[in-house]
Design a protein around this motif. Structure first.
Motif, short mmCIF file in Angstrom:
data_model
loop_
_atom_site.label_atom_id
_atom_site.label_comp_id
_atom_site.label_asym_id
_atom_site.label_seq_id
_atom_site.Cartn_x
_atom_site.Cartn_y
_atom_site.Cartn_z
N ASP A 71 0.64 -0.94 -0.29
CA ASP A 71 0.36 -0.19 -0.05
C ASP A 71 0.94 1.09 0.10
N VAL A 72 0.13 2.57 -0.39
CA VAL A 72 1.13 3.76 -0.75
C VAL A 72 1.46 3.53 0.71
N SER A 73 0.88 3.60 1.59
CA SER A 73 1.22 3.49 2.89
C SER A 73 1.59 3.32 3.67
N VAL A 74 2.11 1.93 3.63
CA VAL A 74 3.03 0.70 3.93
C VAL A 74 4.70 1.06 2.80
N GLN A 75 4.34 1.59 1.69
CA GLN A 75 5.60 1.81 0.74
C GLN A 75 5.89 2.98 1.36
N ALA A 76 5.82 3.95 1.75
CA ALA A 76 5.89 4.97 1.99
C ALA A 76 6.87 4.78 4.03
N THR A 77 5.84 4.44 4.49
CA THR A 77 7.48 3.87 5.60
C THR A 77 8.78 2.77 5.17
N VAL A 78 8.49 1.61 4.51
CA VAL A 78 9.38 1.06 3.48
C VAL A 78 10.56 1.89 2.94
N LEU A 79 9.85 2.79 1.68
CA LEU A 79 11.27 3.69 1.65
C LEU A 79 12.00 4.65 2.35
N ASP A 80 11.16 4.87 3.65
CA ASP A 80 12.21 5.80 4.47
C ASP A 80 12.82 4.24 5.07
N VAL A 81 12.64 3.69 5.44
CA VAL A 81 13.25 2.81 6.26
C VAL A 81 14.64 2.29 4.74
N LEU A 82 14.24 2.06 3.92
CA LEU A 82 15.54 1.66 2.68
C LEU A 82 16.81 3.23 2.78
N ALA A 83 15.75 4.19 3.31
CA ALA A 83 16.59 5.21 2.84
C ALA A 83 17.05 5.76 4.18
N ARG A 84 17.06 5.46 5.06
CA ARG A 84 17.89 5.06 6.15
C ARG A 84 19.04 4.71 6.43
N LEU A 85 18.48 3.08 5.89
CA LEU A 85 20.27 2.38 5.98
C LEU A 85 21.34 2.94 4.91
N HIS A 86 20.16 2.98 3.70
CA HIS A 86 21.65 3.63 2.84
C HIS A 86 22.33 4.84 2.98
#
Ligand SMILES: Nc1ncnc2c1ncn2[C@@H]1O[C@H](COP(=O)(O)OP(=O)(O)OP(=O)(O)O)[C@@H](O)[C@H]1O
Ligand SMILES: Nc1ncnc2c1ncn2[C@@H]1O[C@H](COP(=O)(O)OP(=O)(O)OP(=O)(O)O)[C@@H](O)[C@H]1O
Ligand SMILES: [Mg+2]
Ligand SMILES: [Mg+2]
Ligand code: NI
Lengths: 570, 294, 524, 321
Positions: free
Chosen positions: C435-450
Motif C-alpha cells: 500500500d502507498v502508506s506502507v510503501q512510504a515507511t519502507v522507502l523511508d527505512v531504505l533511505a535511512r539504511l542507505h
C-alpha cells in the motif's frame, strides 16, 4: 454361468464323448517329440506323448504295485539271456496312422537318433542307455535283440532303461538309411528338434500327425491347452473309448477350483485347503480321490557346509532332528490326510515290494525327549537363548561352541509347505535347534541348493526343501543311483556312505530282490536327508460318471481307458 | 501398489500454514476419527499381547482350524495359532513395514526430488530420467529380485518396499521444488552464496513438509497393501512372522469352508487401517491446503 | 435515480467485520471510487453486490441493484441479476478468464446467459465481435477464436470489460481493474472506462488503491478504512480539501513525480558495472547490450514496462542469470563467492521473500550463519541491532513470516539484505506489492539504511514517482535496451526519449486537475 | 509442437533403454542363474553348462547386453526358456488380452470415477460426499485378490450370473465372443482404480472451484451446471489426465492378480510365471512391454493434455519431467 451338474452315470459304458481334464497351473505341456529335450520337461509332456507314441514298455501302478502295463506297451515282455547280457524283444502288431506297420526299423531309428543326439537328450546319463547297449540286431520285422555292456538287474533294466525306448515312424521322419550314419542321424535328430521347438505349429505340422497310439493330436496351443482325438487307425489292444480329451490350463489352483465348483471340468483337482468341501463336491457328482505319486520327499542336509556340515555328519544329530519331525501330524493336519509319512528312500504308500520293514515301521518316531537326550548325551547344552551349543565332545570335526542354528531354504508359494516349515521350526525349537526359514521361488531353491565344496561360497546353504510336489519321482524301479550314491548328480548335500554305494550298485546290477530291501533299511536308518511326508500328486475330483480312471503313481494318464457311463453332450 | 497421489490439491500456502493447521485438522471430523482409529489399532497390536497372551511361536497342530469359541475368541488357523493373538503380531509387521517403508520412501524421494528440482538443467534431467525408469519397471519385478537376493525379515521388507516406492514422492518433491525455488526467499538465500545442501535441507524440504506429510500417509497405506500383495504372491516375511496380508491371503483359501474367522479379521484390519490412514491424509491435506479452506 | 444503492451493509467473516455499516449509491452514468488500503473491505463490498461472497460471510443491510434487493435473491433469480444488473471486472485478467476456453466462448456465454431465448453460442458471434470492437480490441473476429493466454494483459482486461458489458448492465463494478497492468496500458483502460460511461451511460463502481487512478476517473470518492467509510466527497473536493486525517495521511504518502530534490552524487568507483550485457531466452534477446554502472553509495533506478527486462538485468547482477555475452563486474571483479558476502537483495513479493518456516531472528541471522563463524549470542546481538535499524520492535523476533504484515516483511527482508553490511544492494520492486502508506515507511527505512551503510543500490521499479523519490540516477529500459540514462532531475523532468515521455504522461498523478490537463495533452 | 513431441519421444526411448539396462543388470544379480530351474532337479552338470553356453551366460555382461540390444533391433525378443515359444509370439498372443482387460476396466473406472469425483466435490462436506469418500477408501483398501474372490462368490456362485473364469482360447476373438465372462475380471480390476481416480477428480475439482474464472463465470450469470461442466470439468481433467499416464504400471500390477484369480492368460500372469521360473527372455520381454506402455501412457497423457490445454499447445516445450 449356471452351475453344471456332474455324476449321474449308470453302470454301462456309453461310448464316445470327451473329457475335460484340468492341468495343474504352470505345468503346461510344451514338447511333443517323444525324445525329451532339456528345458522342455513339463510334467504332462510324456503322459500326452505316450497316448500318441506307444513306448516299448509302459509301467503303471494301477494294480496297486508298480508293474509293467503290457496293454500299453509296444512289445511283449523282454526275454533276458542267461548271462543277462542279451535281451530279445518282440514287437506287437501296431501300425502307424499312415498304415505302415511298426517294425524293428522304427526301434533302430530311435536308437540311432538318440545315440547321435544323446548330448541333447533330456534323459541321458553317461554310461546308461543308449551307451550300455552295445549292439542292436534286427532278427526280423518284429523281433530284435540288444546286447548289453554288462549284466544288469533285469527289473531295473526293463523298468528304468527300456522304458525310454519309443518306436518312431522311421518311414515318415527318417530319410532312407541316413540315420544309420552318425552324421545322418544327427541331422535328422536336429531337424526333429527344430520342428518340435515350434510349438505354434504342432497342430498343423504333418510330422506329428503320424502316430501309433490310441490318440492323435487335434490342437496344441501356446498356453498349453491340448486336445486329443481318438486315433481311428489304432490297431493295438488298448483303443480309446472316448472321442477325445481336452486338457485345460489354469493360471492358479484357486482359479481351477473356482471353475471346478462351477462344474467346468470333468477331471480336476482341489487345493487341500478346500478338502472341507468334499461333501458339496460329491453332491455335485464328483468323486474325490488323492492321487499318490511314486515319489519320496525329503530335505537334504548340506554335509559340505562349513558351519554345520560336520554336525550334520553326526548320525545322532540327524536322528535327533528326525525324531522332531511329526510326520503324522503334518500329514493329517497340514495336508489334511492327503500326504503320507515317508521314512526312507522307497516310495512308501504304493507298493510293499521294495519296502523294508525297517523303513515301514519308522525307526525314528516323533519323540522330542528322545531327540533332546540324543543331543544332551553328546555334549550339547542350551545357551542363554535356548539354542544348543556344543560344549563337550560332540563328535568328529564338530568344534566347541558350534550352535545348532540352521537355515532352511524352502520353496515359496505353497501354504502346505509354509505350514510344514513352521511346524518343523516350532518342534525343532522345542529341542533347542533354531531353524530359520528362507523361502524362495523353486528355481532359486534348486539353483542355490546344489552340490558344492566346503570352501566355495555357494556352499553356504544348509538345508533345502523343494518337495511341495514331492522331491523326487522315480521311474518304475525306485533305486537310488541318482540320489544317494557318492557324487550322484542329484546328491545335492554330498552324502557319502560306502555301504549305500555298494547296495545301490548291487540293486541295479544284480538280480537279487533283497538288495533293494537292504538299501531301503539302510537309508531309513542312516538318514542321508530329513525324511518328510510325501504329498500327493494331486487330490483329484473326478466326475463319478467317468469310469476307467486309475490314478497311476507314475503320473501316467491312460485316457484311452476312460469311458462315460452317461450321455455327454460334448 | 497403487498410489493416491496428493499433488493435485496441494497448493503450498506457506503464509497461513502454522496457525490454523492444527485446528483445521481437528475440525476435520473424519480425519480425527481416522487418527483415533489408528491409535486404537496401534494399541491393539502393540499393547494387546500384554493383556491377551497366546503362543505365537509354536504351532499346535492338535488345535488347528478351531472355530471361534472358549479359549479362542476368533478361532485358530491351520497351524493352531490363536487368530486373535495372531492378528496382533501380524498387525505389528504390517504397521512397522508400512511406517518404515513410508518414511524411507518419503525421505529418499524428498531428497532426490529436491536435489533434482533445485539443480535443474542436466542434473535434473538425469535424475528424473532415473525416476521415470524406476516407474517403468514393475515394482513386482524389483521386489522379486530383492526378495531373492536377501532374506526378507520384517525390517528388510520395510527397507525394500521403501526403496521401491520412493518414486512418487520424488516426483512430488521435484514439482514442489521447482515452484519453491522461484520464491524470493530462496533467491535471496542463494544470492547470499548459501550452499546447495543448505538450501535443500533448510529451505526447500521444510517448506514442502505439508506435501510430504500427506504423501507419507498414502505411502504408509500403500505399503501395507503392498505387503499384502507380496504375501499373496508368496514373497512375504518368513514364518512364523506374519502380517495381515499373509493372513488374509492364506485365509481366503478357506473361504469355501466358511472359515470366516480366518478371512474377515485380517481383511477388516487391512481395510480399517488403510482407510484410517487415508482419512488422516485427507484431513492433513485439508489442514495444509489453504485454498480449499476459504 | 441510482443504479446501485447500498445501505448499512455489514459483512463479517467469523467475528470481525470486513465491511461495517457501508452506505453508498451509484447514479446513472456516475463513476464512484472506493479507495482504501489493503484489507479495508473494498472487494468484499463489491462481491456482496452480486452475491458472490463465500459461504462463510454473513451479510446484513440492504443492497438494491436494478430495482431488486440482491440480498434476498437466491438461485435462478440471483443468477439473472448477475451480469445483467451489474457487470464485473476483476483485477487479475489472466486468472479471471478460463484458460481452456476461447475468448468467443466466454464472451458469448455472457450474452447467452441473459438471452430470453438462448441459442447456440455461435449465433452470438457477430454481437461478440461488436463488443470486442467496442472495447477497442483490434481484429475482433480473429480474437474470438483465441485463448486468454494468447492476449496481452491489456487486451485481456478489455475482454473482461466486454464480458461485463455483454448483457447491457446499468452498472459496471471494476475491482482494481488496472493494478496488474503497466502504466501505459492502465491509461488506455481508464480511458476506455470513461468512454463507456460517456457513451453507454453506465454507472461505475471503481475499486482501487491508486489515488492517481481515482483522480483520473472518479466523480465521487469513498475512503474506506477497516470496513468503515471515513470520508465521502466529490473527487476534486477530496483532493483539494481532504477532511479526515486518514485521507490526508493517505494522500501525503503518495509519492509525487517531480517533487523530490536530488543531491549531486559525487563520482565514485563502480560497485556494479554491466557492460554490453546480452541475455537471450530461446533465441529472443531479452536484454540487449545494456551497459549500466552503479557507483559506491549511489542509488540507480531502473524503470520500464513489464517485460522490458528489468528483473532479468537485476538477476544478472546477482548472478542468478548468466548473460550470453557482456561483462558483469562486481566491486571491479567478476562475480565470485567472496563478493557475494557483500551483496544484498530484496525482492518484490513480501509473501514469498521470507521462509515461512523460519522466525524473523533466524531469517535475519541466516547470512551470518552462511558467511561468519559467529556464535549464537553474537548473532542475536547483531539481529537486534538490525531490527532496530529497520524500525521493528523486538517483540517480532520470534514470529514467523506469515505473522507479519507486508510492510513488516519487506523490512525484515531489508534487514537480512544489509546484515553483513553490503556494498551493493539490488532491490527488485521491493514496494510494488505494498500500500502507498506502507510503501512510504519502507522507502523511508531504505533511505535511512542507505544513509547508514552507504551501499550502492540498483533499484528496480515501474513506478516513476517512487524512483524519483529514491534514486540519484535512473535508466529507462524498453524492450531490453536502455533508451535513456541519466540523473533523475534530468530524465524525469526533461526526458529526451519519446518512450520516457510516454511513460511519464501515462503515470497518473493524484490531482484531478492535473490529470485533466495531461489527458488533454495526450489527446493532442 | 512437433519439436515438443519429438523431444518427448526421444526421452521415451532413453527411458526404455535405461529400463532394459536396469532389468538386465538386476537379472544377473540373481544367484544361480536360470539353468537349474529350467532344466529341473534331474539335470546334469553337462546339461547345465550347455544351457548356459547356448544362452550366452558364459559371456561378459556387456557383451550379453549388446547382443540383446542387437536382437531387439530386429524385433527378436528371444525364446522362452520354459514355454517352447518365442517371446514375440507369447506377447502377441497375450498382450491383446491384457490390453482388453486393463483398457475396459480403466475405461470403466474413468467413466464411473470422474463424474463421481465431480459430484462429490460439488457436495463437499455433505453426507453423500462422506459416504462416497468412505466407499472409495474401502474399495481402495480392499486387496484385489480379496475383491475378486468376493465377486466370484457373489456373482458366480451365489448368484450364477457370470462365469468364474474368463473365456479360454488363444485368440482375442474367442475371448470377446463371451463378453459375460469379462464382467467380473473387469469389475475386480476397476475397483481400486475407481477409488483412486474419484479421489483425484474430487480434489482437482475442488481446486478449480476456487479459481477466479469460476467467480467470473458466476458474475456474468452463468448457471452453476454450466460452470461445472463447461468450465471446471475440462480444467480439472487436465491435471487428472497428467496423472493417468503414470497409472499404467499400477493398473498392470492389479491385472496380474486379477488374471491369476480369473484364469485369464494375460501378460501379468506370463510375467509372474516367468519370474518364478527364471524365464529371463520372457521377463525381459514383459518388462520391456510394460516400460513401453508406461512411457507411452505418459506420452499419451501429455498429448491429451496438449489437446485439451491451449496453453501447452502453444508454449509447446514446457518442462514436465
Ligand atoms: N473468505 C474470507 N474469509 C475470511 N476473511 C476474509 C475473506 N475474504 C476477505 N477476508 C478479510 O476481510 C477483510 C476485507 O477483505 P477485502 O478482500 O474486501 O479487502 P480489500 O480492501 O479488497 O483489500 P485488497 O486491496 O488487498 O484487495 C480482510 O481483512 C480480509 O482478510
Ligand atoms: N526464465 C525465463 N524463460 C524465458 N523467458 C523469460 C524468462 N524470464 C523472463 N523471460 C522473458 O524475458 C523478458 C523480460 O523479463 P523480466 O522479468 O526481466 O521483465 P521485467 O522488466 O522484470 O518485467 P516485470 O515488470 O513484469 O517484472 C520477458 O519477456 C519475459 O517473458
Ligand atoms: Mg481486493
Ligand atoms: Mg520483474
Ligand atoms: Ni505437461
Amino acid at each position: 454361468g449356471a452351475r453344471e451338474q456332474h455324476g449321474g452315470g449308470g453302470q454301462n459304458e456309453v461310448p464316445g464323448g470327451t473329457v475335460r481334464f484340468a492341468l495343474p497351473p504352470s505345468a503346461t505341456p510344451n514338447w511333443i517329440l517323444p525324445i525329451s529335450y532339456p528345458g522342455y520337461t513339463a510334467s504332462y509332456n510324456s503322459a500326452i506323448q505316450s497316448t500318441m507314441y506307444v513306448p516299448l514298455y509302459a509301467y503303471d501302478g494301477t494294480s496297486g504295485a508298480v508293474a509293467m502295463d503290457e496293454q500299453a506297451s509296444a512289445a511283449e515282455p523282454p526275454v533276458y539271456s542267461a548271462d543277462g547280457r542279451t535281451v530279445t524283444i518282440r514287437l506287437k502288431p501296431l501300425t502307424w496312422s499312415t498304415g505302415t506297420p511298426v517294425t524293428t526299423r522304427d526301434v533302430e531309428f530311435w536308437f540311432n537318433l538318440v545315440r547321435a543326439g544323446k548330448d541333447d537328450w533330456g534323459a541321458y546319463t553317461s554310461g546308461l542307455i543308449p551307451d550300455n547297449v552295445t549292439a542292436f540286431h534286427a532278427v526280423d520285422e518284429h523281433t530284435f535283440t540288444l546286447t548289453l555292456d554288462k549284466t544288469y538287474n533285469n527289473d531295473w533294466f526293463t523298468a528304468n532303461q527300456l522304458t525310454y525306448v519309443i518306436p518312431l515312424p522311421h518311414q515318415e521322419w527318417g530319410d532312407g538309411d541316413a540315420d544309420r550314419t552318425p552324421e545322418g542321424a544327427k541331422r535328422i535328430f536336429d531337424h526333429l528338434v527344430a520342428e518340435a521347438k515350434n510349438l505354434g505349429t504342432y497342430a498343423s505340422n504333418p510330422l506329428w500327425k503320424v502316430v501309433d497310439g490310441p490318440f492323435a493330436l487335434r490342437n496344441f496351443t501356446a498356453n498349453g491347452a491340448v486336445s486329443l482325438v481318438k486315433n481311428p487307425r489304432y490297431t493295438g489292444e488298448d483303443p480309446a473309448r472316448l472321442d477325445g480329451v481336452d486338457f485345460l490350463t489354469f493360471t492358479s489352483s484357486a482359479a481351477e477350483y473356482n471353475v471346478l465348483r462351477a462344474g467346468g471340468v470333468d477331471y480336476g483337482y482341489l487345493p487341500t485347503s478346500n478338502l472341507g468341501q468334499q461333501p458339496e463336491l460329491e453332491a455335485q457328482g464328483y468323486t474325490i480321490e488323492p492321487w499318490n505319486g511314486w515319489s519320496i520327499t525329503y530335505i537334504p542336509y548340506n554335509f559340505n557346509n562349513p558351519a554345520l556340515g560336520k554336525a550334520f555328519s553326526q548320525l545322532y544329530v540327524r536322528q535327533a532332528i528326525q525324531h522332531a519331525v511329526d510326520q503324522q501330524a503334518i500329514s493329517s493336519v497340514i495336508w489334511r490326510g492327503t500326504a503320507s509319512p515317508g521314512y526312507g528312500p522307497v516310495p512308501q504308500d504304493n507298493d510293499p515290494q521294495y519296502l523294508s520293514d525297517r523303513q515301514k515301521t519308522n525307526p525314528y518316531p516323533f519323540d522330542l525327549d528322545a531327540a533332546r537326550n540324543l543331543l544332551a548325551s553328546h555334549g550339547w547344552r542350551p545357551g542363554s537363548d535356548g539354542v544348543l551349543t556344543c560344549e563337550g565332545d560332540c563328535g568328529e570335526g564338530v568344534a566347541r561352541g558350534t550352535r545348532l542354528e540352521m537355515t532352511l531354504l524352502t520353496e515359496s508359494g505353497s501354504d502346505e509347505t509354509d505350514g510344514t516349515m513352521q511346524e518343523l521350526k516350532s518342534e525343532l525349537a522345542r529341542i533347542g535347534i533354531e531353524l530359520n526359514i528362507n523361502s524362495q521361488p523353486l528355481n532359486t531353491v534348486l539353483a542355490t541348493g546344489t552340490t558344492c565344496k566346503p570352501e566355495e561360497p555357494s556352499c553356504s546353504w544348509q538345508l533345502s526343501y523343494f518337495g511341495t510336489q514331492g522331491s523326487w519321482y522315480f521311474p518304475a524301479y525306485p533305486s537310488g543311483e541318482q540320489l544317494f550314491t557318492t557324487d550322484a548328480s542329484v546328491n545335492f548335500g554330498g552324502y557319502t556312505d560306502a555301504v549305500t554305494d555298494q547296495l545301490v550298485s548291487a540293486s541295479t546290477q544284480a538280480n537279487a530282490a533283497q538288495t533293494m530291501l537292504d538299501y531301503s533299511a539302510r537309508l531309513a536308518e542312516q538318514l542321508p536327508v530329513i525324511w518328510m511326508p510325501n504329498p500327493p500328486y494331486q487330490v483329484s475330483a473326478i466326475d463319478s460318471a467317468l469310469h476307467g480312471v486309475s490314478q497311476d503313481p507314475l503320473a501316467g494318464l491312460q485316457p484311452q481307458r476312460w469311458f462315460w457311463t452317461k450321455e455327454v453332450a460334448r | 501398489m497403487t498410489t493416491l497421489d496428493p499433488t493435485i490439491s496441494l497448493a503450498p500456502a506457506p503464509e497461513r500454514r502454522h496457525r490454523g493447521t492444527l485446528s483445521a485438522f481437528l475440525g476435520h471430523r473424519t480425519a480425527v476419527a481416522g487418527g483415533i482409529l489408528l491409535l486404537l489399532v496401534l494399541a491393539f497390536c502393540f499393547l494387546g499381547p500384554l493383556l491377551y497372551g497366546s503362543d505365537q511361536v509354536h504351532t499346535n497342530l492338535q488345535a488347528a482350524r478351531l472355530a471361534p469359541g472358549a479359549g479362542h475368541p476368533l478361532g485358530t488357523d491351520d497351524l493352531g495359532y490363536d487368530v486373535l493373538g495372531r492378528l496382533m503380531v501380524a498387525g505389528r509387521t504390517s504397521l512397522i513395514v508400512g511406517v518404515v517403508a513410508g518414511l524411507i520412501a518419503t525421505a529418499i524421494g524428498a531428497i532426490w526430488g529436491a536435489l533434482a528440482g533445485y539443480a535443474g538443467g542436466w542434473a535434473d534431467a538425469v535424475l528424473m530420467r532415473i525416476v521415470d525408469t524406476g516407474v517403468a519397471i514393475p515394482a513386482l519385478f524389483l521386489l522379486l529380485v530383492a526378495a531373492t537376493l536377501v532374506t526378507p525379515s520384517v525390517w528388510v521388507l520395510a527397507v525394500i518396499i521403501g526403496c521401491v516406492s520412493w518414486l512418487v514422492p520424488a516426483r512430488l518433491m521435484r514439482a514442489e521444488t521447482v515452484t519453491l525455488k522461484e520464491r524470493d526467499y530462496v533467491k535471496a538465500i542463494s544470492v547470499l552464496g548459501a550452499g546447495r545442501l543448505r538450501i535443500v535441507f533448510r529451505h526447500l524440504i521444510p517448506n514442502a513438509i505439508g506435501t510430504l506429510m500427506v504423501n507419507l500417509t498414502f505411502q504408509i497405506a500403500d505399503a501395507i497393501l503392498l505387503v499384502a500383495y507380496v504375501s499373496f504372491l508368496g514373497l512375504g516375511v518368513p514364518p512364523p512372522t506374519t502380517d495381515w496380508g499373509a493372513m488374509l491371503s492364506k485365509g481366503i483359501t478357506y473361504t469355501y469352508d466358511g472359515a470366516w474367522w480366518l478371512i474377515l479379521p485380517p481383511g477388516i484390519a487391512i481395510v480399517l487401517v488403510v482407510c484410517a490412514i487415508n482419512f488422516l491424509g485427507d484431513g492433513l491435506r485439508d489442514a495444509f491446503a489453504v485454498r480449499g479452506r476459504r | 435515480m441510482s443504479v446501485l444503492s447500498i445501505e448499512n451493509l455489514r459483512v463479517t467473516y467469523g467475528d470481525s467485520p470486513a465491511v461495517d455499516n457501508l452506505s453508498l449509491t451509484v447514479g446513472k452514468g456516475e463513476i464512484v471510487a472506493l479507495v482504501g488500503e489493503s484489507g479495508s473491505g473494498k472487494s468484499t463490498a463489491a462481491l456482496a453486490v452480486l452475491g458472490l461472497l463465500p459461504g462463510n460471510a454473513k451479510v446484513t443491510g440492504s443492497i438494491e441493484l436494478a430495482g431488486q434487493d440482491v440480498l434476498g435473491l437466491r438461485g435462478e433469480a440471483l443468477r439473472r441479476v448477475r451480469g445483467k444488473g451489474a457487470g464485473m471486472v476483476f483485477q487479475e485478467p489472466m486468472t479471471a478468464l478460463n484458460p481452456l476456453r476461447t475468448i468467443g466462448f466466454q464472451l458469448a456465454e455472457a450474452i447467452r446467459n441473459h438471452d430470453e431465448q438462448p441459442k447456440r453460442l455461435k449465433h452470438y458471434r457477430d454481437r461478440c465481435a461488436e463488443l470486442l470492437d467496442r472495447v477497442g480490441v483490434p481484429e475482433p473476429r480473429r480474437r474470438l477464436d483465441q485463448y486468454p493466454h494468447q492476449l496481452s494483459g491489456g487486451l485481456r482486461q478489455r475482454v473482461m470489460i466486454a464480458i461485463a458489458l455483454a448483457a447491457g448492465p446499468e452498472l459496471i463494478i471494476a475491482d482494481e481493474p488496472t493494478t496488474a497492468l503497466d502504466v501505459t496500458v492502465q491509461q488506455q483502460i481508464l480511458d476506455l472506462l470513461r468512454d463507456i460511461r460517456e457513451h453507454e451511460g453506465t454507472g461505475t463502481l471503481l475499486i482501487t488503491h491508486n489515488m492517481g487512478v481515482v483522480a483520473d476517473l472518479a466523480d465521487r470518492v469513498l475512503v474506506l478504512r477497516q470496513g468503515r467509510v471515513v470520508e465521502e466527497a466529490a473527487t476534486t473536493k477530496l483532493f483539494e480539501h481532504p477532511e479526515a486525517d486518514y485521507t490526508k495521511q493517505l494522500l501525503a504518502a503518495v509519492p509525487l513525480l517531480g517533487t523530490a530534490s536530488h543531491s549531486e552524487p559525487e563520482p565514485a568507483d563502480a560497485v556494479l558495472s554491466l557492460t554490453d550485457v546480452v541475455v537471450t531466452y530461446g533465441g529472443r534477446r531479452v536484454v540487449d547490450s545494456v551497459s549500466l554502472h552503479v557507483g559506491a553509495g549511489e542509488i540507480v533506478g531502473l524503470v520500464g514496462e513489464s517485460g522490458s527486462g528489468k528483473t532479468t538485468l537485476g538477476n544478472c547482477a546477482l548472478g542468478l542469470v548468466k548473460p550470453k555475452s557482456g561483462g558483469v563486474r562486481v566491486f571491479g571483479e567478476p562475480l565470485n563467492g567472496k563478493a557475494r558476502r557483500h551483496i544484498g537483495a530484496v525482492f518484490q513479493d513480501p509473501a514469498s521473500s521470507l521462509d515461512p518456516r523460519m522466525t524473523v531472528a533466524q531469517t535475519i541471522a541466516e547470512p551470518l550463519v552462511v558467511h561468519t563463524r559467529q556464535g549464537r549470542r553474537e548473532r542475536l546481538r547483531r539481529v537486534r541491532e538490525l531490527l532496530d535499524a529497520v524500525e521493528l520492535p523486538e517483540s517480532l523476533l520470534h514470529r514467523y513470516g506469515h505473522e507479519l504484515s507486508g510492510g513488516q516483511r519487506q523490512r525484515v527482508s531489508l534487514a537480512r539484505a544489509v546484515v553483513l553490511g553490503p556494498k551493493l544492494l539490488v532491490a527488485d520492486e521491493p514496494t510494488s506489492a505494498l500500500d502507498v502508506s506502507v510503501q512510504a515507511t519502507v522507502l523511508d527505512v531504505l533511505a535511512r539504511l542507505h544513509e547508514e551503510f552507504g551501499f550502492g543500490c540498483l533499484f528496480i521499479s515501474h513506478d516513476l514517482a517512487v524512483v524519483d523519490r529514491v534514486c540519484d540516477r535512473v535508466a529507462v529500459l524498453s524492450g531490453g535496451r536502455v533508451v535513456e540514462q541519466g540523473p533523475c532531475e534530468q530524465v524525469l523532468r526533461t526526458p529526451e526519449h519519446e518512450y520516457t515521455r510516454a511513460l511519464l504522461l501515462a503515470s497518473p498523478v493524484p490531482d484531478p486537475a492535473r490529470q485533466r490537463e495531461r489527458r488533454l495533452a495526450r489527446a493532442v | 509442437m512437433i519439436r515438443y513431441v519429438g523431444k518427448r519421444l526421444l526421452l521415451a526411448v532413453v527411458v526404455v533403454l535405461l529400463v532394459t539396462v536396469a532389468t538386465f543388470v538386476l537379472l544377473h544379480l540373481l544367484p544361480g542363474g536360470p539353468a537349474r530351474g529350467i532344466l529341473g532337479v534331474k539335470a546334469t552338470q553337462e546339461q547345465i553348462d550347455a544351457f548356459n553356453h547356448s544362452a550366452g551366460f558364459d559371456q561378459p555382461l556387456p557383451v550379453q547386453y549388446w547382443d540383446y540390444l542387437l536382437r531387439l533391433l530386429h524385433g527378436d525378443l528371444g525364446e522362452s526358456y520354459s514355454m517352447n515359444t518365442d517371446v514375440t509370439t507369447l506377447l502377441g498372443e497375450r498382450l491383446p488380452k491384457t490390453l482388453v482387460l486393463t483398457a475396459t476396466s480403466t475405461l470403466l473406472a474413468i467413466v464411473v470415477a470422474l463424474p463421481l469425483g465431480v459430484w462429490q466435490a460439488v457436495r463437499r462436506g455433505g453426507v453423500l460426499d462422506h459416504l462416497g469418500t468412505g466407499i472409495a477408501f474401502v474399495l481402495y483398501a480392499t486387496p484385489v485378490f480379496f475383491l475378486s474372490l468376493l465377486l466370484i462368490i457373489l456373482f458366480s456362485q451365489a448368484l450364477p450370473w457370470f462365469p468364474a473364469q474368463a473365456a479360454q482360447g488363444d485368440t482375442l476373438g474367442e475371448l470377446l465372443s463371451q463378453p459375460g465372462s469379462l464382467v467380473l475380471p473387469v469389475l475386480a480390476g476397476a475397483g481400486a482404480t475407481v477409488a483412486a481416480f474419484s479421489r483425484y477428480m474430487r480434489a482437482s475439482t475442488l481446486d478449480n472451484l476456487t479459481e477466479d474464472y469460476v467467480r467470473t463465470a458466476r458474475a456474468k450469470g452463468t448457471p452453476e451446471r454450466v460452470i461445472l461442466w463447461r468450465h471446471v470439468w475440462p480444467n480439472s481433467l487436465t491435471s487428472v489426465v497428467a496423472m493417468l499416464g503414470y497409472y499404467v504400471p499400477v493398473i498392470f500390477g492389479g491385472s496380474l492378480v486379477v488374471e491369476s484369480m480369473f484364469n485369464y492368460p494375460g501378460v501379468g500372469l506370463l510375467f509372474w510365471n516367468a519370474a518364478r521360473n527364471a524365464d529371463y527372455p520372457v521377463l525381459l520381454g514383459v518388462v520391456l512391454v510394460i516400460a513401453i506402455a508406461t512411457v507411452a501412457g505418459a506420452l499419451l497423457a501429455d498429448l491429451v493434455q496438449l489437446l485439451i490445454d491451449p496453453r501447452i499447445r502453444r508454449a509447446g516445450a514446457h518442462d514436465h519431467a
